[in-house]
Design a protein around this motif. Structure first.
Motif, PDB file in Angstrom:
ATOM      1  N   GLU A 158       0.656  -1.297   0.020  1.00 47.65           N
ATOM      2  CA  GLU A 158      -0.001  -0.102  -0.143  1.00 47.65           C
ATOM      3  C   GLU A 158       0.788   1.259  -0.059  1.00 47.65           C
ATOM      4  O   GLU A 158       0.512   2.334  -0.536  1.00 47.65           O
ATOM      5  CB  GLU A 158      -0.787   0.103   1.400  1.00 47.65           C
ATOM      6  CG  GLU A 158      -2.247  -1.120   0.926  1.00 47.65           C
ATOM      7  CD  GLU A 158      -1.493  -2.326   1.517  1.00 47.65           C
ATOM      8  OE1 GLU A 158      -0.585  -2.611   2.152  1.00 47.65           O
ATOM      9  OE2 GLU A 158      -2.391  -3.441   1.142  1.00 47.65           O
ATOM     10  N   ASP A 159       2.172   1.116   0.451  1.00 47.90           N
ATOM     11  CA  ASP A 159       3.053   2.269   0.401  1.00 47.90           C
ATOM     12  C   ASP A 159       3.660   2.548  -0.976  1.00 47.90           C
ATOM     13  O   ASP A 159       4.239   3.701  -1.081  1.00 47.90           O
ATOM     14  CB  ASP A 159       4.183   1.982   1.207  1.00 47.90           C
ATOM     15  CG  ASP A 159       3.883   2.138   2.862  1.00 47.90           C
ATOM     16  OD1 ASP A 159       3.069   2.873   3.235  1.00 47.90           O
ATOM     17  OD2 ASP A 159       4.381   1.099   3.414  1.00 47.90           O
ATOM     18  N   MET A 160       3.480   1.825  -1.905  1.00 48.85           N
ATOM     19  CA  MET A 160       4.121   1.816  -3.309  1.00 48.85           C
ATOM     20  C   MET A 160       3.446   2.916  -4.246  1.00 48.85           C
ATOM     21  O   MET A 160       4.483   3.690  -4.708  1.00 48.85           O
ATOM     22  CB  MET A 160       3.988   0.698  -3.775  1.00 48.85           C
ATOM     23  CG  MET A 160       4.794  -0.521  -3.420  1.00 48.85           C
ATOM     24  SD  MET A 160       6.522  -0.230  -3.254  1.00 48.85           S
ATOM     25  CE  MET A 160       6.625  -0.116  -1.668  1.00 48.85           C
ATOM     26  N   PRO A 161       2.448   3.612  -3.887  1.00 46.00           N
ATOM     27  CA  PRO A 161       2.213   4.838  -4.779  1.00 46.00           C
ATOM     28  C   PRO A 161       2.917   5.918  -4.314  1.00 46.00           C
ATOM     29  O   PRO A 161       3.508   7.002  -5.142  1.00 46.00           O
ATOM     30  CB  PRO A 161       0.541   5.080  -4.486  1.00 46.00           C
ATOM     31  CG  PRO A 161       0.193   3.683  -4.092  1.00 46.00           C
ATOM     32  CD  PRO A 161       1.239   2.827  -3.449  1.00 46.00           C
ATOM     33  N   ARG A 162       3.216   6.199  -2.936  1.00 39.40           N
ATOM     34  CA  ARG A 162       3.857   7.235  -2.084  1.00 39.40           C
ATOM     35  C   ARG A 162       5.468   7.029  -2.693  1.00 39.40           C
ATOM     36  O   ARG A 162       6.064   7.891  -2.876  1.00 39.40           O
ATOM     37  CB  ARG A 162       3.627   7.389  -0.788  1.00 39.40           C
ATOM     38  CG  ARG A 162       4.340   8.323  -0.080  1.00 39.40           C
ATOM     39  CD  ARG A 162       4.226   9.641  -0.667  1.00 39.40           C
ATOM     40  NE  ARG A 162       5.021  10.620   0.208  1.00 39.40           N
ATOM     41  CZ  ARG A 162       5.510  11.799  -0.331  1.00 39.40           C
ATOM     42  NH1 ARG A 162       5.329  12.164  -1.643  1.00 39.40           N
ATOM     43  NH2 ARG A 162       6.179  12.627   0.401  1.00 39.40           N
ATOM     44  N   VAL A 163       5.897   5.713  -2.561  1.00 35.51           N
ATOM     45  CA  VAL A 163       7.226   5.269  -2.972  1.00 35.51           C
ATOM     46  C   VAL A 163       7.443   5.651  -4.304  1.00 35.51           C
ATOM     47  O   VAL A 163       8.812   6.418  -4.627  1.00 35.51           O
ATOM     48  CB  VAL A 163       7.497   3.758  -2.821  1.00 35.51           C
ATOM     49  CG1 VAL A 163       8.970   3.548  -3.501  1.00 35.51           C
ATOM     50  CG2 VAL A 163       7.718   3.504  -1.275  1.00 35.51           C
ATOM     51  N   LEU A 164       6.787   5.508  -5.204  1.00 28.05           N
ATOM     52  CA  LEU A 164       6.832   6.031  -6.688  1.00 28.05           C
ATOM     53  C   LEU A 164       6.853   7.579  -6.416  1.00 28.05           C
ATOM     54  O   LEU A 164       7.828   8.201  -7.619  1.00 28.05           O
ATOM     55  CB  LEU A 164       5.717   5.344  -7.466  1.00 28.05           C
ATOM     56  CG  LEU A 164       5.710   5.594  -8.992  1.00 28.05           C
ATOM     57  CD1 LEU A 164       7.309   5.076  -9.584  1.00 28.05           C
ATOM     58  CD2 LEU A 164       4.797   5.089 -10.051  1.00 28.05           C
ATOM     59  N   GLU A 165       6.017   8.259  -6.022  1.00 27.36           N
ATOM     60  CA  GLU A 165       6.189   9.820  -6.003  1.00 27.36           C
ATOM     61  C   GLU A 165       7.664  10.168  -5.317  1.00 27.36           C
ATOM     62  O   GLU A 165       8.169  10.978  -5.840  1.00 27.36           O
ATOM     63  CB  GLU A 165       5.120  10.067  -4.999  1.00 27.36           C
ATOM     64  CG  GLU A 165       3.616  10.220  -5.686  1.00 27.36           C
ATOM     65  CD  GLU A 165       2.794  10.837  -4.640  1.00 27.36           C
ATOM     66  OE1 GLU A 165       2.918  11.203  -3.496  1.00 27.36           O
ATOM     67  OE2 GLU A 165       1.545  10.306  -4.471  1.00 27.36           O
ATOM     68  N   LEU A 166       8.164   9.537  -4.387  1.00 29.46           N
ATOM     69  CA  LEU A 166       9.326   9.915  -3.916  1.00 29.46           C
ATOM     70  C   LEU A 166      10.483   9.747  -4.980  1.00 29.46           C
ATOM     71  O   LEU A 166      11.549  10.182  -5.193  1.00 29.46           O
ATOM     72  CB  LEU A 166       9.741   9.178  -2.548  1.00 29.46           C
ATOM     73  CG  LEU A 166       8.797   9.714  -1.487  1.00 29.46           C
ATOM     74  CD1 LEU A 166       9.085   8.900   0.005  1.00 29.46           C
ATOM     75  CD2 LEU A 166       9.174  11.382  -1.125  1.00 29.46           C
ATOM     76  N   ILE A 167      10.168   8.390  -5.790  1.00 27.42           N
ATOM     77  CA  ILE A 167      11.422   8.015  -6.714  1.00 27.42           C
ATOM     78  C   ILE A 167      11.365   9.153  -7.740  1.00 27.42           C
ATOM     79  O   ILE A 167      12.364   9.726  -8.157  1.00 27.42           O
ATOM     80  CB  ILE A 167      11.017   6.681  -7.195  1.00 27.42           C
ATOM     81  CG1 ILE A 167      11.116   5.579  -6.210  1.00 27.42           C
ATOM     82  CG2 ILE A 167      11.790   6.375  -8.572  1.00 27.42           C
ATOM     83  CD1 ILE A 167      10.718   4.213  -6.633  1.00 27.42           C
ATOM     84  N   ASN A 168      10.085   9.558  -8.260  1.00 28.59           N
ATOM     85  CA  ASN A 168      10.073  10.675  -9.208  1.00 28.59           C
ATOM     86  C   ASN A 168      10.734  12.026  -8.715  1.00 28.59           C
ATOM     87  O   ASN A 168      11.262  12.741  -9.527  1.00 28.59           O
ATOM     88  CB  ASN A 168       8.300  10.884  -9.721  1.00 28.59           C
ATOM     89  CG  ASN A 168       8.240   9.748 -10.674  1.00 28.59           C
ATOM     90  OD1 ASN A 168       8.683   9.618 -11.676  1.00 28.59           O
ATOM     91  ND2 ASN A 168       7.171   8.772 -10.442  1.00 28.59           N
ATOM     92  N   GLU A 169      10.402  12.341  -7.116  1.00 26.00           N
ATOM     93  CA  GLU A 169      10.922  13.502  -6.714  1.00 26.00           C
ATOM     94  C   GLU A 169      12.557  13.593  -6.894  1.00 26.00           C
ATOM     95  O   GLU A 169      12.938  14.431  -7.092  1.00 26.00           O
ATOM     96  CB  GLU A 169      10.471  13.773  -5.514  1.00 26.00           C
ATOM     97  CG  GLU A 169      11.024  14.901  -4.733  1.00 26.00           C
ATOM     98  CD  GLU A 169      10.193  15.127  -3.337  1.00 26.00           C
ATOM     99  OE1 GLU A 169      11.028  15.545  -2.441  1.00 26.00           O
ATOM    100  OE2 GLU A 169       9.119  14.898  -3.171  1.00 26.00           O
TER     101      GLU A 169
END
Length: 158
Positions: A10-21
């Motif tokens: 469930e954390d993976m959407p936010r993880v992907l946001e941080l990767i893009n950041e």
């Protein structure tokens, strides 16, 4: 601020946001090819390809450390830290230290002989952070990679 914990699917959407950041910070805004589906399948499938730790501030994931096992012909079992990311809004609050502490403790529990990662040569704040923690920044090594196009070109030259 909580202690780091193992990430969930469930954390993976936010993880992907941080990767893009991070990609934007590293001046590679279009370089991220990994998808949410990739992260979910690769991290939480039958044979997970990575372990991810996250840290929250006020209930929101603001940092992550993604690691995976490697093998050194000189040392044996080692751990690779692919990325340690703290959101721009949360830098300077100790999250990086909490995440690095967690990675080192995890590596110790796995009895690895080394934990390694890369840092961009222009990212002096990160270099200073790692050196203060006792890491050795090896400036005489260059990173070598073949991307998908490079792999295809290599194989087409055989």
């Amino acid at each position: 601020m909580n202690q780091p914990r193992l990430a969930t699917i469930e954390d993976m959407p936010r993880v992907l946001e941080l990767i893009n950041e991070l990609a934007i910070f590293e001046k590679e805004p279009d370089a991220v090819e990994v998808s949410l589906k990739d992260l979910q399948e690769d991290g939480f499938g039958e044979q997970p390809k990575f372990t991810c730790f996250v840290v929250e501030v006020d209930g929101k994931v603001e940092g992550l450390a993604l690691v995976y096992p490697r093998y050194s012909t000189w040392k044996g079992k080692v751990l690779h830290l692919e990325d340690l990311i703290v959101s721009e809004a949360s830098r300077g609050k100790g999250l990086g230290t909490l995440l690095l502490d967690t990675v080192v403790e995890y590596g110790k529990s796995m009895d690895v002989k080394r934990i390694g990662w890369e840092v961009l040569d222009w990212n002096e704040p990160a270099i200073e952070f790692y050196e203060k923690k006792g890491a050795r920044v090896m400036r005489d090594w260059d990173v070598v990679q073949l991307d998908q196009k490079g792999i295809d070109n290599y194989l087409n030259q055989k």
